[in-house]
Design a protein around this motif. Sequence first.
Motif, mmCIF file in Angstrom:
data_model
loop_
_atom_site.group_PDB
_atom_site.id
_atom_site.type_symbol
_atom_site.label_atom_id
_atom_site.label_comp_id
_atom_site.label_asym_id
_atom_site.label_seq_id
_atom_site.Cartn_x
_atom_site.Cartn_y
_atom_site.Cartn_z
ATOM 1 N N UNK A 188 22.520 33.734 -6.500
ATOM 2 C CA UNK A 188 22.482 32.899 -7.699
ATOM 3 C C UNK A 188 21.728 31.599 -7.470
ATOM 4 N N UNK A 189 21.847 31.008 -6.276
ATOM 5 C CA UNK A 189 21.163 29.744 -6.013
ATOM 6 C C UNK A 189 19.648 29.939 -6.010
ATOM 7 N N UNK A 190 19.189 31.086 -5.463
ATOM 8 C CA UNK A 190 17.763 31.383 -5.472
ATOM 9 C C UNK A 190 17.264 31.567 -6.903
ATOM 10 N N UNK A 191 18.081 32.210 -7.754
ATOM 11 C CA UNK A 191 17.724 32.378 -9.164
ATOM 12 C C UNK A 191 17.524 31.026 -9.830
ATOM 13 N N UNK A 192 18.460 30.091 -9.599
ATOM 14 C CA UNK A 192 18.373 28.783 -10.224
ATOM 15 C C UNK A 192 17.164 28.013 -9.710
ATOM 16 N N UNK A 193 16.850 28.140 -8.415
ATOM 17 C CA UNK A 193 15.672 27.465 -7.858
ATOM 18 C C UNK A 193 14.404 27.969 -8.540
ATOM 19 N N UNK A 194 14.329 29.284 -8.799
ATOM 20 C CA UNK A 194 13.163 29.853 -9.475
ATOM 21 C C UNK A 194 13.044 29.326 -10.903
ATOM 22 N N UNK A 195 14.190 29.226 -11.590
ATOM 23 C CA UNK A 195 14.182 28.723 -12.965
ATOM 24 C C UNK A 195 13.741 27.268 -12.988
ATOM 25 N N UNK A 196 14.268 26.466 -12.060
ATOM 26 C CA UNK A 196 13.901 25.048 -11.990
ATOM 27 C C UNK A 196 12.394 24.901 -11.789
ATOM 28 N N UNK A 197 11.826 25.763 -10.944
ATOM 29 C CA UNK A 197 10.382 25.709 -10.710
ATOM 30 C C UNK A 197 9.618 26.092 -11.979
ATOM 31 N N UNK A 198 10.126 27.092 -12.691
ATOM 32 C CA UNK A 198 9.448 27.555 -13.905
ATOM 33 C C UNK A 198 9.422 26.496 -15.002
ATOM 34 N N UNK A 199 10.461 25.644 -15.031
ATOM 35 C CA UNK A 199 10.551 24.628 -16.089
ATOM 36 C C UNK A 199 9.972 23.274 -15.674
ATOM 37 N N UNK A 200 9.275 23.240 -14.532
ATOM 38 C CA UNK A 200 8.622 21.989 -14.131
ATOM 39 C C UNK A 200 7.619 21.561 -15.190
ATOM 40 N N UNK A 201 7.652 20.267 -15.533
ATOM 41 C CA UNK A 201 6.724 19.752 -16.528
ATOM 42 C C UNK A 201 7.203 19.889 -17.957
ATOM 43 N N UNK A 202 8.324 20.576 -18.193
ATOM 44 C CA UNK A 202 8.864 20.720 -19.549
ATOM 45 C C UNK A 202 9.892 19.624 -19.818
ATOM 46 N N UNK A 203 10.369 19.552 -21.051
ATOM 47 C CA UNK A 203 11.381 18.545 -21.383
ATOM 48 C C UNK A 203 12.730 18.855 -20.735
ATOM 49 N N UNK A 204 12.881 20.087 -20.213
ATOM 50 C CA UNK A 204 14.130 20.467 -19.542
ATOM 51 C C UNK A 204 14.004 20.398 -18.015
ATOM 52 N N UNK A 205 12.901 19.851 -17.529
ATOM 53 C CA UNK A 205 12.653 19.834 -16.088
ATOM 54 C C UNK A 205 13.766 19.100 -15.337
ATOM 55 N N UNK A 206 14.162 17.936 -15.830
ATOM 56 C CA UNK A 206 15.209 17.162 -15.152
ATOM 57 C C UNK A 206 16.527 17.910 -15.137
ATOM 58 N N UNK A 207 16.869 18.517 -16.268
ATOM 59 C CA UNK A 207 18.147 19.231 -16.364
ATOM 60 C C UNK A 207 18.214 20.393 -15.381
ATOM 61 N N UNK A 208 17.157 21.190 -15.307
ATOM 62 C CA UNK A 208 17.177 22.324 -14.392
ATOM 63 C C UNK A 208 17.103 21.875 -12.935
ATOM 64 N N UNK A 209 16.368 20.799 -12.676
ATOM 65 C CA UNK A 209 16.307 20.277 -11.314
ATOM 66 C C UNK A 209 17.690 19.810 -10.859
ATOM 67 N N UNK A 210 18.423 19.152 -11.752
ATOM 68 C CA UNK A 210 19.768 18.684 -11.412
ATOM 69 C C UNK A 210 20.751 19.844 -11.274
ATOM 70 N N UNK A 211 20.595 20.870 -12.110
ATOM 71 C CA UNK A 211 21.446 22.046 -11.969
ATOM 72 C C UNK A 211 21.200 22.733 -10.620
ATOM 73 N N UNK A 212 19.930 22.832 -10.244
ATOM 74 C CA UNK A 212 19.578 23.438 -8.965
ATOM 75 C C UNK A 212 20.195 22.637 -7.815
ATOM 76 N N UNK A 213 20.099 21.309 -7.892
ATOM 77 C CA UNK A 213 20.689 20.450 -6.866
ATOM 78 C C UNK A 213 22.209 20.609 -6.855
ATOM 79 N N UNK A 214 22.801 20.682 -8.063
ATOM 80 C CA UNK A 214 24.255 20.841 -8.157
ATOM 81 C C UNK A 214 24.722 22.136 -7.521
ATOM 82 N N UNK A 215 23.996 23.225 -7.765
ATOM 83 C CA UNK A 215 24.347 24.508 -7.156
ATOM 84 C C UNK A 215 24.303 24.409 -5.631
ATOM 85 N N UNK A 216 23.286 23.722 -5.135
ATOM 86 C CA UNK A 216 23.141 23.579 -3.688
ATOM 87 C C UNK A 216 24.292 22.764 -3.098
#
Length: 282
Positions: A188-216
């Motif tokens: 699951x953590x690898x899945x979230x890391x991939x999603x965070x990378x996919x949303x780089x540069x979008x308005x949700x970039x911060x949210x997914x980056x923080x979720x990825x960090x939270x999972x870690x």
Amino acid sequence: MARKAPRKTALVTGANSGLGLAAVLQLARTGLHAVGTVRSAEKAEKVHAAAEEAGVDVETRLLDVTDAAGCKDVIGDVRPDILVNNAGSTCYAPVADVMEEEARHHLETSLFAPIRLARLALPHMQDRGWGRIVQVSSVAGKVTYPLMGWYQAGKHAMEAVSDALRLEVAGSGVQVVVVAPGGFRSGISEDMADVAHRYRGSKYATAFRRLDLGFTLVQPFWTDTDEVADVIAFAATAENPKGRYVVGRDAHVTLLVSRIVENFGAAVEARDKVVRRLIGLP
């Protein structure tokens, strides 16, 4: 001389890795005839290798759970006494970003497939006067977070239908059990890391980056996969199982906080503000 009762057969979907593999191995250790479904011959080889290493026998069947005809063939061939619906998929994305075709595919995997398999297995179980259907859900089957809407939709709906099914079939000797773990160590953590990378540069970039960090950060507190598999095996074999098992301290705490918040209307608004600010939603 009394005849020995035949071994019960347990069918586990999505058995090639993670929780599914741990569950099918644990069921085999209990003395059951364990069968795991996989989607390719290569994945079947991995299951057989893991079973050999564990010193148990596990059969495999090729199955994509979204294939209705394939489901019918496998259930007709295996005729399981115990069905463990573990196969599923993740869907981490803003609700508005998920097109209908993708959402339907996710619900086909997480909702329609397990209920279809249960429906197909029921006649065999009812003919024997005994059966067990174990639905692998998640704490997300009762709690809602942002950016996981369609994943949670599948789990919420699957739990609701499973609760109704449990009541409807209890008189025939078939028991339906939901197993709802919190976080556990898997991909699951690898899945979230991939999603965070996919949303780089979008308005949700911060949210997914923080979720990825939270999972870690919280992974050290997650439950070991084998512990969840032990609960699945217990739910599948106990004489009088409960209707629902919540697994993991994080899951129990999350559900308790959610119940407290839902009992106070103002607390819901406060929670929403805190969650949005915490993960950086726009």
